[in-house]
Motif scaffolding. Structure first.
Motif, PDB file in Angstrom:
ATOM      1  N   ARG A 129      36.960  23.825  34.043  1.00  0.00           N
ATOM      2  CA  ARG A 129      36.349  23.628  32.739  1.00  0.00           C
ATOM      3  C   ARG A 129      34.913  23.123  32.883  1.00  0.00           C
ATOM      4  O   ARG A 129      34.003  23.607  32.208  1.00  0.00           O
ATOM      5  CB  ARG A 129      37.191  22.596  31.994  1.00  0.00           C
ATOM      6  N   ARG A 185      31.967  35.778  38.954  1.00  0.00           N
ATOM      7  CA  ARG A 185      32.785  34.752  38.321  1.00  0.00           C
ATOM      8  C   ARG A 185      34.219  35.226  38.196  1.00  0.00           C
ATOM      9  O   ARG A 185      34.499  36.396  38.062  1.00  0.00           O
ATOM     10  CB  ARG A 185      32.216  34.419  36.955  1.00  0.00           C
ATOM     11  N   TYR A 195      39.118  35.478  33.474  1.00  0.00           N
ATOM     12  CA  TYR A 195      40.386  35.036  32.925  1.00  0.00           C
ATOM     13  C   TYR A 195      41.021  36.210  32.198  1.00  0.00           C
ATOM     14  O   TYR A 195      40.371  36.851  31.380  1.00  0.00           O
ATOM     15  CB  TYR A 195      40.168  33.880  31.959  1.00  0.00           C
ATOM     16  N   HIS A 196      42.252  36.487  32.532  1.00  0.00           N
ATOM     17  CA  HIS A 196      42.892  37.639  31.906  1.00  0.00           C
ATOM     18  C   HIS A 196      43.774  37.207  30.751  1.00  0.00           C
ATOM     19  O   HIS A 196      44.692  36.419  30.920  1.00  0.00           O
ATOM     20  CB  HIS A 196      43.721  38.394  32.937  1.00  0.00           C
ATOM     21  N   TYR A 197      43.428  37.693  29.601  1.00  0.00           N
ATOM     22  CA  TYR A 197      44.314  37.525  28.464  1.00  0.00           C
ATOM     23  C   TYR A 197      44.850  38.894  28.136  1.00  0.00           C
ATOM     24  O   TYR A 197      44.094  39.862  28.134  1.00  0.00           O
ATOM     25  CB  TYR A 197      43.553  36.985  27.255  1.00  0.00           C
ATOM     26  N   LYS A 198      46.132  38.969  27.886  1.00  0.00           N
ATOM     27  CA  LYS A 198      46.660  40.279  27.503  1.00  0.00           C
ATOM     28  C   LYS A 198      46.366  40.485  26.032  1.00  0.00           C
ATOM     29  O   LYS A 198      46.946  39.833  25.167  1.00  0.00           O
ATOM     30  CB  LYS A 198      48.160  40.321  27.767  1.00  0.00           C
ATOM     31  N   VAL A 199      45.445  41.363  25.764  1.00  0.00           N
ATOM     32  CA  VAL A 199      45.092  41.626  24.375  1.00  0.00           C
ATOM     33  C   VAL A 199      45.657  42.970  23.985  1.00  0.00           C
ATOM     34  O   VAL A 199      45.359  43.988  24.592  1.00  0.00           O
ATOM     35  CB  VAL A 199      43.563  41.612  24.204  1.00  0.00           C
ATOM     36  N   SER A 200      46.517  42.952  22.984  1.00  0.00           N
ATOM     37  CA  SER A 200      47.136  44.203  22.556  1.00  0.00           C
ATOM     38  C   SER A 200      46.209  44.900  21.576  1.00  0.00           C
ATOM     39  O   SER A 200      46.346  44.794  20.372  1.00  0.00           O
ATOM     40  CB  SER A 200      48.483  43.915  21.900  1.00  0.00           C
ATOM     41  N   ASN A 201      45.236  45.575  22.127  1.00  0.00           N
ATOM     42  CA  ASN A 201      44.272  46.241  21.272  1.00  0.00           C
ATOM     43  C   ASN A 201      43.974  47.589  21.890  1.00  0.00           C
ATOM     44  O   ASN A 201      43.652  47.691  23.063  1.00  0.00           O
ATOM     45  CB  ASN A 201      42.994  45.388  21.204  1.00  0.00           C
ATOM     46  N   ALA A 230      41.561  49.592  21.444  1.00  0.00           N
ATOM     47  CA  ALA A 230      40.167  49.787  21.837  1.00  0.00           C
ATOM     48  C   ALA A 230      39.913  49.214  23.225  1.00  0.00           C
ATOM     49  O   ALA A 230      39.233  49.828  24.038  1.00  0.00           O
ATOM     50  CB  ALA A 230      39.250  49.115  20.823  1.00  0.00           C
ATOM     51  N   SER A 231      40.484  48.045  23.487  1.00  0.00           N
ATOM     52  CA  SER A 231      40.212  47.414  24.773  1.00  0.00           C
ATOM     53  C   SER A 231      41.061  48.029  25.881  1.00  0.00           C
ATOM     54  O   SER A 231      40.691  48.015  27.036  1.00  0.00           O
ATOM     55  CB  SER A 231      40.476  45.920  24.689  1.00  0.00           C
ATOM     56  N   ASN A 265      39.416  50.447  27.989  1.00  0.00           N
ATOM     57  CA  ASN A 265      38.360  49.922  28.847  1.00  0.00           C
ATOM     58  C   ASN A 265      38.872  49.464  30.205  1.00  0.00           C
ATOM     59  O   ASN A 265      38.107  49.329  31.137  1.00  0.00           O
ATOM     60  CB  ASN A 265      37.700  48.735  28.135  1.00  0.00           C
ATOM     61  N   GLU A 266      40.150  49.143  30.301  1.00  0.00           N
ATOM     62  CA  GLU A 266      40.661  48.506  31.512  1.00  0.00           C
ATOM     63  C   GLU A 266      40.700  49.474  32.692  1.00  0.00           C
ATOM     64  O   GLU A 266      41.149  50.567  32.560  1.00  0.00           O
ATOM     65  CB  GLU A 266      42.069  47.981  31.243  1.00  0.00           C
TER      66      GLU A 266
END
Lengths: 238, 432
Positions: B292, B416, B419-425, B427-428, B431-432
């Motif tokens: 942090r 850097r 941080y991986h957040y699983k975003v259920s989108n 559009a994104s 991109n992965e």
């Protein structure tokens, strides 16, 4: 209704120059209020005084019934006041996602942060597309959206917005204002909106304050302000 | 301009591209190169052509040198322009990763490759003093390791928090003098003073931090530069305590449960202490970077007001950067004093600060691997080039100029952690 924020007889200075004279205003829980006025009227200074970056010399800033006049900015943010600074001020070399992460700096709940990030991406689908792009490579409108999304990541009870419409195309301004309304309705987030674009601001807010030369000269509900002859002439260009 | 170069390269092939790189056509390029050559002849005339012998009162004219300079600069300028044009083209077209960087990330992404290469490096590092069995080389390696620790410490201040510190050597001096003085007066051993040196470094870091909290950029650099000089001058002139310019000699080498070591054994021992210290430093800095507080530093570097609006405590964060950076310098200072067994203020001039800063900047700000690469290049290369002693500094300067022109982000730029957040989108997901 309970007052979430109240400014009592606040005077603020930059060095020896007085910027605010005897400001009295309050915001009720769940309200949208707007502060309009010309350049240099002291609108941004009022916001800065609320979040402690500029400290009031006289008078009191009350938040939730407690005085926060002399507290450090980070303590104030911790209590649920979050500011979207003027001119957006995103972190240009951090990615969109890292910018949002910074918004959640004060929070420790990983699950909640994840949920709120999804919510931000729902609000601003364009940000989801640009998730891994550096903040500085976004367009002006996208940067403003990022700045608002970042502030929402802090889960504020009171959101201070400093000229969200600055330098943006009318269509994008409308989009952003719709989202401000949506956030207010869905999360009961109280919103303190400082704007140059008086017409639009008065249309979405509940009450308005008019500022001139560091003093509040007029306050009323927005409908009445929109009808007021003086306001029409000076700020609405009618 | 760029498009023009592109077209040129496609239509006319490599040679004509080379001949006209960076210019409208080859005639302008020729003219430019001639001018540059002439200019260099003029600039280097006093040093290259005239040799005055003050004993015999003779002047030798070495005009052949002038011709050499002219020819070298003439062709050099072509190569220079070609490199610049190539760099512009490549940065416009593709990603910024170099071959080494992509190789590194490939190795680090693969679990087996990663563990194999790490253990290989570990074996090489551990076996180094025995494999070569050479005091001189071990000695150089120790100073290189000391610079890695110093570089990683400064990297916290400059690379992560973005505070340009030109007086970093002050903390190094404080660590070294702490050990020398405590050892001389109280016979305290190396292991007792090591944490003390770190602590002293941290405290002086805080002391420097307080007055410079409001300063940024150039102003901060000037104040820290002054601070470094103050410390050095105090050491030099406070003779009753620090022994002044004559320095402190006979500092004890580190002990190992009261065993007696020969000089060579002691160096090897010191080498392992440094390896240990470097590993700890890398571990800590790595953790810090992704913590942090590391993120707060990165953000603070970019925008202070926005940072405050996010609830970052500006004062605490900045002070922490200064004192954590200084901690490593203090420790490195203790080791330095133990290694040389003699210190005086001349070891802690501004030049040292400049070298440590170069290690960080050339290696790559904010990148641990970069700092390691930087100190290996900047410390080892001059040592191994002792045969060309006169050209050492010239080469050093040339490396700096070249790195800054062609890779301003450093040899190995920072990466850097994401941080991986699983975003259920949807559009994104594309991109992965």
């Amino acid at each position: 209704m309970t007052k979430i924020l109240e400014l009592k007889n606040v005077d603020s200075f930059y060095g020896n120059i007085q910027a605010l004279y005897d400001i009295n205003l309050h915001i009720d829980q769940g309200e949208i209020i707007t502060l309009i006025g010309a350049n240099g009227a002291g609108k941004s200074t009022t916001l800065m005084t609320v979040c402690g970056v500029v400290q009031a010399r006289n008078g009191q800033v009350m938040y939730d019934g407690e005085e926060i006049t002399k507290e450090a900015p980070n303590k104030i943010v911790a209590q649920g006041i979050c500011q979207v600074p003027e001119g957006r001020l995103i972190f240009p070399e951090l990615t969109v996602q890292e910018n949002l992460d910074m918004g959640a700096f004060m929070r420790n709940d990983k699950e909640g942060i994840k949920r709120d990030m999804e919510y931000s991406f729902d609000l601003f689908p364009i940000l989801a597309e640009r998730r891994k792009q550096q903040g500085g490579t976004l367009s002006g409108g996208e940067q403003q959206m990022l700045a608002i999304a970042r502030a929402l990541m802090a889960k504020p009870r009171l959101l201070l917005l400093d000229e969200p419409s600055m330098g943006l195309a009318p269509l994008i301004v409308k989009q952003i204002f719709d989202i401000i309304k949506k956030v207010n309705a869905e999360h009961n987030t109280t919103i303190f909106l400082v704007e140059q674009n008086a017409n639009l601001a008065l249309k979405i807010a509940h009450r308005g304050y008019v500022m001139e030369n560091g003093r509040i000269v007029l306050t009323d509900t927005c409908d009445k302000l929109l009808a007021d002859e003086q306001v029409k002439k000076a700020y609405l260009g009618l | 301009m760029n498009n023009q170069i592109n077209e040129n390269s496609q239509n006319q092939g490599f040679i004509s591209f080379f001949l006209s790189a960076g210019c409208a056509d080859s005639a302008t390029a020729l003219k430019k190169s001639c001018l540059v050559a002439l200019w260099f002849v003029f600039l280097t005339f006093p040093i290259m052509a005239v040799r005055v012998n003050t004993i015999e009162n003779t002047v030798t004219w070495r005009l052949m040198n002038m011709v050499n300079v002219a020819v070298a600069v003439f062709f050099g300028s072509y190569v220079w322009r070609w490199l610049l044009a190539r760099k512009e083209m490549s940065s416009a077209e593709t990603s910024k990763e170099t071959l080494i960087e992509s190789l590194l990330s490939k190795i680090l992404d693969d679990k087996i490759l990663k563990s194999v290469s790490f253990s290989l490096i570990a074996i090489m590092v551990v076996a180094f003093p025995f494999a070569l069995d050479n005091i001189y080389l071990t000695n150089i390696m120790i100073s290189c390791l000391i610079y890695i620790v110093l570089g990683l410490g400064l990297n916290i201040v400059v690379g992560l928090a973005g505070l340009l510190d030109l007086g970093f050597v002050a903390f190094y001096a404080i660590g070294a003098y702490a050990y020398a003085l405590l050892n001389m007066h109280f016979q305290l051993g190396f292991w007792t003073v090591l944490p003390l040196g770190a602590l002293l470094g941290a405290i002086t870091g805080l002391i420097l931090g307080f007055p410079v909290l409001r300063l940024r950029g150039d102003y901060l650099a000037i104040v820290t530069l002054g601070f470094g000089e103050i410390i050095r001058l105090v050491l030099q002139n406070w003779g009753t305590v620090t022994m002044g310019p004559s320095g402190i000699a006979n500092i004890a080498r580190p002990g190992f449960f009261g065993m007696d070591f020969s000089l060579q054994q002691n160096l090897i021992y010191l080498y392992y202490i440094m390896v240990f210290l470097v590993s700890i430093t890398i571990f800590f800095v790595n953790r810090l970077q992704n913590s942090r507080i590391g993120r707060a530093w990165l953000a603070l570097k970019e925008d202070e007001i926005a940072c405050q609006a996010m609830g970052v405590d500006k004062v605490k964060t900045k002070l922490l950067a200064f004192s954590l950076g200084a901690t490593w310098a203090g420790m490195a200072g203790v080791v330095f004093a133990a290694k040389t067994t003699f210190i005086n203020p001349d070891s802690f001039t501004f030049w040292e600060s400049a070298i440590i800063l170069s290690v960080v900047v050339i290696g790559g700000m904010g990148s641990i691997r970069g700092v390691i690469a930087g100190s290996i290049i900047l410390i080892l290369v001059p040592e191994y080039l002792r045969n060309f002693a006169e050209f050492r500094m010239l080469l050093f300067g040339a490396i700096m100029v070249l790195v800054m022109v062609f890779r301003p982000q450093g040899l190995i730029s920072a990466k850097r952690k994401i941080y991986h957040y699983k975003v259920s989108n949807t559009a994104s997901a594309g991109n992965e």
